[in-house]
Design a protein around this motif. Sequence first.
Motif, PDB file in Angstrom:
ATOM      1  N   LYS A  19      -7.739   4.031   5.605  1.00 42.48           N
ATOM      2  CA  LYS A  19      -7.408   2.661   6.012  1.00 42.48           C
ATOM      3  C   LYS A  19      -6.323   2.049   5.123  1.00 42.48           C
ATOM      4  O   LYS A  19      -5.849   0.965   5.402  1.00 42.48           O
ATOM      5  N   ARG A  20      -5.933   2.746   4.074  1.00 40.67           N
ATOM      6  CA  ARG A  20      -4.899   2.259   3.176  1.00 40.67           C
ATOM      7  C   ARG A  20      -3.526   2.651   3.703  1.00 40.67           C
ATOM      8  O   ARG A  20      -3.386   3.568   4.499  1.00 40.67           O
ATOM      9  N   GLN A  21      -2.517   1.951   3.192  1.00 39.78           N
ATOM     10  CA  GLN A  21      -1.132   2.245   3.557  1.00 39.78           C
ATOM     11  C   GLN A  21      -0.818   3.705   3.226  1.00 39.78           C
ATOM     12  O   GLN A  21      -1.139   4.178   2.139  1.00 39.78           O
ATOM     13  N   SER A  22      -0.211   4.387   4.174  1.00 38.96           N
ATOM     14  CA  SER A  22       0.090   5.809   4.008  1.00 38.96           C
ATOM     15  C   SER A  22       0.906   6.049   2.738  1.00 38.96           C
ATOM     16  O   SER A  22       1.887   5.373   2.476  1.00 38.96           O
ATOM     17  N   LYS A  24       0.181   5.410  -0.291  1.00 35.75           N
ATOM     18  CA  LYS A  24      -0.163   4.543  -1.422  1.00 35.75           C
ATOM     19  C   LYS A  24      -1.404   5.095  -2.117  1.00 35.75           C
ATOM     20  O   LYS A  24      -2.406   5.378  -1.486  1.00 35.75           O
ATOM     21  N   SER A  66      -4.606   9.723  -2.717  1.00 39.88           N
ATOM     22  CA  SER A  66      -4.182   9.377  -1.360  1.00 39.88           C
ATOM     23  C   SER A  66      -4.476  10.582  -0.470  1.00 39.88           C
ATOM     24  O   SER A  66      -4.711  11.687  -0.959  1.00 39.88           O
ATOM     25  N   THR A  70      -2.845  13.000   7.613  1.00 39.47           N
ATOM     26  CA  THR A  70      -3.191  11.752   8.286  1.00 39.47           C
ATOM     27  C   THR A  70      -4.679  11.789   8.649  1.00 39.47           C
ATOM     28  O   THR A  70      -5.250  12.878   8.811  1.00 39.47           O
ATOM     29  N   GLN A 129     -10.020   9.581  11.549  1.00 37.67           N
ATOM     30  CA  GLN A 129      -9.479   8.490  12.365  1.00 37.67           C
ATOM     31  C   GLN A 129     -10.517   8.009  13.376  1.00 37.67           C
ATOM     32  O   GLN A 129     -10.639   6.812  13.623  1.00 37.67           O
TER      33      GLN A 129
END
Length: 155
Positions: A19-22, A24, A66, A70, A129
């Motif tokens: 759920k975090r910015q890719s 980061k 991270s 995806t 996802q």
Amino acid sequence: MIVSKTLDYAVRTLTYLGKRQSGKTVLMKEIAESQKIPLSYLAKVMRQLVKAGIVFSEYGPNGGYSLKKTPSEITLRQVYEAVEGTLRMVECFDVSGISCVFTSCCGQADVWQEIEKKLLDILGSITIQDIIARECVYPEKLLFTNKSENKHANS
């Protein structure tokens, strides 16, 4: 069948990272606090996820963790195998998982192999996802109701 703490913590962690910015990075301490996972336990889980190529670990002042893929590329089967190893429904099969080590005529073997195959198929079809998309679909009241019903059913 009960999901292990290790698997639960791994899925919760990957969902949080997903759920975090890719790209980061997130500090392990932040993950542990937000997911209520003991830091020492999370360190073990993160090592397994890094080793499996699911999570990227960056050292230094801007370091953290991270996702290496995806969320839609990470299946529950991959997560399971990263933290639990190969799925085996029963321990009595040989290394190849084809025959029983105790007897040449086992009425259970086919049943357990079928269940194992179906479970692996299901785990392989659900991604992080999918879990992110399902979050908060069920009201808390429903979850608490089911827990209390299960307690009464087990009494």
